[in-house]
Design a protein around this motif. Structure first.
Motif, PDB file in Angstrom:
ATOM      1  N   ALA A 107       0.860  -1.184   0.000  1.00  0.00           N
ATOM      2  CA  ALA A 107       0.000   0.000   0.000  1.00  0.00           C
ATOM      3  C   ALA A 107       0.898   1.236   0.000  1.00  0.00           C
ATOM      4  O   ALA A 107       1.988   1.211   0.563  1.00  0.00           O
ATOM      5  CB  ALA A 107      -0.899  -0.007   1.223  1.00  0.00           C
ATOM      6  N   SER A 108       0.432   2.306  -0.645  1.00  0.00           N
ATOM      7  CA  SER A 108       1.270   3.508  -0.745  1.00  0.00           C
ATOM      8  C   SER A 108       1.284   4.242   0.599  1.00  0.00           C
ATOM      9  O   SER A 108       0.397   4.039   1.422  1.00  0.00           O
ATOM     10  CB  SER A 108       0.704   4.438  -1.818  1.00  0.00           C
ATOM     11  OG  SER A 108      -0.423   5.132  -1.322  1.00  0.00           O
ATOM     12  N   PRO A 109       2.278   5.101   0.809  1.00  0.00           N
ATOM     13  CA  PRO A 109       2.204   5.978   1.985  1.00  0.00           C
ATOM     14  C   PRO A 109       1.024   6.940   1.820  1.00  0.00           C
ATOM     15  O   PRO A 109       0.522   7.115   0.706  1.00  0.00           O
ATOM     16  CB  PRO A 109       3.519   6.751   1.941  1.00  0.00           C
ATOM     17  CG  PRO A 109       4.367   6.109   0.907  1.00  0.00           C
ATOM     18  CD  PRO A 109       3.468   5.348  -0.002  1.00  0.00           C
ATOM     19  N   THR A 110       0.593   7.551   2.910  1.00  0.00           N
ATOM     20  CA  THR A 110      -0.541   8.473   2.865  1.00  0.00           C
ATOM     21  C   THR A 110      -0.048   9.912   2.771  1.00  0.00           C
ATOM     22  O   THR A 110       0.792  10.337   3.560  1.00  0.00           O
ATOM     23  CB  THR A 110      -1.398   8.312   4.139  1.00  0.00           C
ATOM     24  OG1 THR A 110      -1.824   6.951   4.216  1.00  0.00           O
ATOM     25  CG2 THR A 110      -2.616   9.219   4.109  1.00  0.00           C
ATOM     26  N   THR A 111      -0.581  10.639   1.785  1.00  0.00           N
ATOM     27  CA  THR A 111      -0.257  12.064   1.669  1.00  0.00           C
ATOM     28  C   THR A 111      -1.068  12.830   2.708  1.00  0.00           C
ATOM     29  O   THR A 111      -2.277  12.631   2.830  1.00  0.00           O
ATOM     30  CB  THR A 111      -0.595  12.571   0.251  1.00  0.00           C
ATOM     31  OG1 THR A 111       0.211  11.845  -0.684  1.00  0.00           O
ATOM     32  CG2 THR A 111      -0.323  14.054   0.107  1.00  0.00           C
ATOM     33  N   SER A 112      -0.395  13.689   3.444  1.00  0.00           N
ATOM     34  CA  SER A 112      -1.058  14.392   4.550  1.00  0.00           C
ATOM     35  C   SER A 112      -2.117  15.368   4.044  1.00  0.00           C
ATOM     36  O   SER A 112      -1.939  16.008   3.003  1.00  0.00           O
ATOM     37  CB  SER A 112      -0.005  15.151   5.360  1.00  0.00           C
ATOM     38  OG  SER A 112      -0.633  16.135   6.151  1.00  0.00           O
ATOM     39  N   ILE A 113      -3.198  15.504   4.820  1.00  0.00           N
ATOM     40  CA  ILE A 113      -4.220  16.492   4.456  1.00  0.00           C
ATOM     41  C   ILE A 113      -3.719  17.910   4.732  1.00  0.00           C
ATOM     42  O   ILE A 113      -4.331  18.879   4.321  1.00  0.00           O
ATOM     43  CB  ILE A 113      -5.557  16.258   5.212  1.00  0.00           C
ATOM     44  CG1 ILE A 113      -5.306  16.048   6.700  1.00  0.00           C
ATOM     45  CG2 ILE A 113      -6.306  15.085   4.629  1.00  0.00           C
ATOM     46  CD1 ILE A 113      -6.576  15.944   7.519  1.00  0.00           C
ATOM     47  N   ASN A 114      -2.587  18.020   5.420  1.00  0.00           N
ATOM     48  CA  ASN A 114      -1.996  19.343   5.650  1.00  0.00           C
ATOM     49  C   ASN A 114      -0.923  19.684   4.619  1.00  0.00           C
ATOM     50  O   ASN A 114      -0.290  20.732   4.701  1.00  0.00           O
ATOM     51  CB  ASN A 114      -1.378  19.405   7.050  1.00  0.00           C
ATOM     52  CG  ASN A 114      -2.434  19.219   8.114  1.00  0.00           C
ATOM     53  OD1 ASN A 114      -3.491  19.837   8.045  1.00  0.00           O
ATOM     54  ND2 ASN A 114      -2.179  18.345   9.069  1.00  0.00           N
ATOM     55  N   SER A 115      -0.714  18.780   3.655  1.00  0.00           N
ATOM     56  CA  SER A 115       0.325  19.018   2.648  1.00  0.00           C
ATOM     57  C   SER A 115      -0.145  20.077   1.652  1.00  0.00           C
ATOM     58  O   SER A 115      -1.347  20.287   1.472  1.00  0.00           O
ATOM     59  CB  SER A 115       0.624  17.720   1.896  1.00  0.00           C
ATOM     60  OG  SER A 115      -0.530  17.318   1.172  1.00  0.00           O
TER      61      SER A 115
END
Ligand SMILES: [Zn+2]
Length: 385
Positions: free
Chosen positions: A298-306
């Motif tokens: 599974a891919s890493p998660t991109t932050s919603i604060n990015s």
């Protein structure tokens, strides 16, 4: 293909826009069920029809059209933009996206934002929203992919005097056992965020449950389990896709095999899942091994604060009236998973409204969606500063 659009300021890291050129085939037997010729690109009744229109031609064409429009206007982005158009996404991206990312790595390029296909804008996929507002599902993470081969060898023989258990019996029992023991269900970060983003706009009682997920977790999970799609968002799934045994009706085969496809929830590594499968089946006569090397975690998660999430979110809000948006776990795989080594900010999003016939019959996308998509990518390119 890899295109580079040189930006004015070379000290800034580039942005990358991705789309894949290849499409899945049409099953010969389904050809007659199409309303139009599947490869003609017919425009009819407000839709563009044909295989690949939703996956992934709309992004591919919109990206190129909006870049060409801006070029004609004499626009030059502040930072460099790369366009990455793989040709084998549906086969895993090994000769396309993987090679391209290797090239970028060899040039020591890191991207501040990458956008690839993914979540859509929907009025039907998420039931129970107030005023039936559309929701932009902004993909921040995707599930992993693995296929395992199960094989059982056993002395075959004549079907007139069968043993108590044959290779086929042992194999099918293993599959039934696996299917009867689903993987642990839980909310990953992106799904928790999805719930809290949408809570204020859900109708009763979902608004209450979504606003207090710690209290209603059990109830929400149960609801999720009822739909195939939602169920796939809360656990690693397993399903047999190929099964093989036997050559003649009166011969008991000495070998039975099956391929089982797994979609890995973030947090469930390929290794963990393989061990878990062996544990569940608990039968040494069933040999379990990877089917091929097309395994991705599974891919890493991109932050919603990015900046990536915030930028896409802000463009979406400008592109559609009264639209809601939420981070989203993608259950399918995309080429962008190969780009993890060069960016922490990968967004998986296809700016189209409820496309029809994805990988199926009468695949089509509305002209209105196409218009929105062009606008979305133009705004994105104008934001490359
Ligand atoms: Zn695709």
């Amino acid at each position: 293909y890899l295109y580079k659009w040189q930006g004015k300021n070379t000290s800034l890291n580039p942005f990358i826009l991705m789309a894949h050129q290849d499409v899945v085939p049409i099953e010969e037997s389904s050809k007659e069920m199409w309303t139009v010729e599947p490869f003609a690109g017919t425009i009819k009744d407000g839709f563009i029809w044909g295989r690949g229109t939703t996956d992934d031609k709309i992004n591919l064409i919109s990206i190129m059209e909006s870049a060409e429009k801006l070029l004609k206007d004499g626009y030059q982005p502040e930072r460099t933009v790369y366009f990455v158009f793989g040709h084998d996404e549906e086969l895993g991206g090994k000769k396309g996206a993987v090679k391209i990312v290797q090239t970028l790595q060899s040039r020591h390029i890191k991207a501040d934002i990458i956008i690839d296909e993914g979540g859509i804008v929907t009025q039907i996929e998420v039931p129970g929203v107030k005023d039936n507002k559309p929701i932009a599902l902004i993909g921040t993470v995707e599930k992993g992919y693995m296929s395992l081969e199960f094989s059982v060898h056993k002395k075959g023989g004549h079907s007139s005097q069968p043993e108590e258990e044959t290779a086929i019996d042992i194999l099918t029992k293993a599959i039934v056992k696996l299917r009867a023991n689903p993987f642990e269900k839980h909310f990953v970060q992106s799904t928790q965020d999805f719930i809290s983003y949408l809570a204020p706009d859900m109708k009763f009682p979902n608004n209450m449950a979504f606003a207090n997920p710690w209290l209603f977790k059990g109830m929400i999970l149960k609801q999720y389990e009822k739909s195939n799609k939602a169920n796939a968002m809360i656990r690693t799934t397993a399903v047999p896709t190929i099964i093989n045994a036997g050559i003649k009706d009166n011969v008991i085969p000495a070998l039975a095999t099956s391929i089982v496809n797994f979609r890995l929830l973030p947090g469930d590594s390929a290794n963990y899942v393989m061990q878990k499968v062996k544990e569940i089946i608990n039968d040494e006569r069933v040999v379990i091994k990877p089917y091929d090397d097309n395994i991705s975690e599974a891919s890493p998660t991109t932050s919603i604060n990015s900046i990536a999430f915030k930028l896409v979110d802000s463009i979406v809000k400008k592109s559609y009236d009264h639209v809601l948006s939420a981070p989203f776990l993608l259950i399918g795989a995309t080429d962008s998973r190969h780009f993890t080594p060069i960016s922490d900010n990968i967004i998986k999003f296809s700016p189209m409204v409820d496309p029809i016939g994805f990988h199926g019959i009468d695949e089509r996308v509305s002209l209105e969606s196409y218009q929105h998509s062009l606008w979305f990518f133009e705004q994105f390119l104008r934001s490359c500063k």
